[in-house]
Enzyme design. Structure first.
Site, mmCIF file in Angstrom:
data_model
loop_
_atom_site.group_PDB
_atom_site.id
_atom_site.type_symbol
_atom_site.label_atom_id
_atom_site.label_comp_id
_atom_site.label_asym_id
_atom_site.label_seq_id
_atom_site.Cartn_x
_atom_site.Cartn_y
_atom_site.Cartn_z
ATOM 1 N N GLU A 265 48.674 76.209 56.490
ATOM 2 C CA GLU A 265 48.198 76.668 55.183
ATOM 3 C C GLU A 265 47.713 75.526 54.285
ATOM 4 O OE1 GLU A 265 51.564 78.980 53.905
ATOM 5 O OE2 GLU A 265 50.778 80.808 54.836
ATOM 6 N N GLU B 90 63.265 74.694 74.120
ATOM 7 C CA GLU B 90 63.943 73.901 73.084
ATOM 8 C C GLU B 90 65.031 72.993 73.654
ATOM 9 O OE1 GLU B 90 67.441 76.251 71.010
ATOM 10 O OE2 GLU B 90 65.594 77.427 70.882
#
Length: 269
Positions: free
Chosen positions: A81, A112
């Site tokens: 953004e 992960e």
């Protein structure tokens, strides 16, 4: 000190499936109200981080977010953004998620758990001492994040960890520890809820404050936003009308000619 996973503790509520919808929603909202207060307590650490990031970005440094699952998605979201909101190239704030872009929509098995993977990914960006690495992990135990922070700190980079458990393994690897302790989740262990909300609030604070201090905001306006749709063109035009007192059509033409509110105003003056 013993590490306690508050994020995994049993919910303060039970028999959820027997409750009417209104009661469920009211209780979730009651829990959410705790989040902003938990984040408030971390402001001194966030201030320290923002100050360090701004110093480094003024020297050409970048900000990297790292995480897995919800935490990784929130980092990628915040990074994505920055270009449309502040007109910064997408090379300045970069979000990495365990499992790569596939993991934005689908879980990637065991991604992960690789403690070396994130540092390998960072190294591909030729990471250096002006860069900052922020690890995001609700539980505070994600190996992908722990390994990257350890390597980054050893190399002299500014490091920070955002976790919702106190004194976590992730925080142990970071110079700056941001720990909004929001308590057990409404659905036990569902850290996309309060923990995710807390992480989103912290990321908003970090990136917004950094962009303001880098001069990407004037007054309270997004004067460098990208003109990617009609709504934003209209918003930018109205900013110019207000700033320069021009007719709407003239302001719009000026905006489209120069590509941003900031450039249009500076050019006119």
């Amino acid at each position: 000190m013993t590490f306690i996973k508050i994020t995994e503790q049993s919910s303060l509520y039970d028999n959820l499936e027997k409750k009417p919808v209104l009661e469920i929603l009211t209780e979730i909202n009651q829990e959410d109200q705790k989040v902003a207060l938990a984040v408030q307590k971390t402001i001194p650490e966030i201030e320290k981080l923002v100050t360090g990031i701004v110093e480094r970005m003024k020297r050409g440094g970048r900000l990297f977010y790292l995480g897995a699952g919800t935490s990784g998605r929130l980092g990628v979201l915040d990074a994505s953004e920055i270009p449309p909101t502040y007109g910064m190239p997408n090379t300045y704030v970069i979000g990495l998620i365990a499992g790569g872009d596939t993991a934005l929509r689908n879980p990637v098995e065991a991604a992960e758990d690789d403690q070396d993977k994130a540092w390998q990914e960072l190294s591909a960006y030729h990471i250096g001492k002006n860069d900052t690495v922020v690890g995001i992990a609700a539980s505070g135990t994600t190996p992908y994040v722990i390994g990257a922070l350890r390597h980054a700190r050893e190399k002299g980079l500014l490091t920070a960890a955002i976790s919702c458990n106190p004194d976590s393994p992730v925080a142990d690897e970071a110079e700056i520890k941001i720990e909004p302790i929001v308590g057990p989740e409404y659905v036990t262990g569902s850290t996309r809820m309060k923990s995710g909300t807390a992480q989103k609030l912290v990321l908003n604070m970090i990136s917004t404050a950094v962009m303001i201090k880098l001069g990407r905001v004037k007054g309270n306006r997004m004067v460098n936003m990208q003109l990617t749709n009609q709504k934003l063109v209209d918003r930018g035009t109205r900013m110019i009308v207000e700033e320069l007192g021009l007719p709407y059509d003239q302001a719009k033409n000026l905006l489209l000619l120069h590509g941003s509110v900031k450039n249009a105003v500076e050019s006119f003056r």
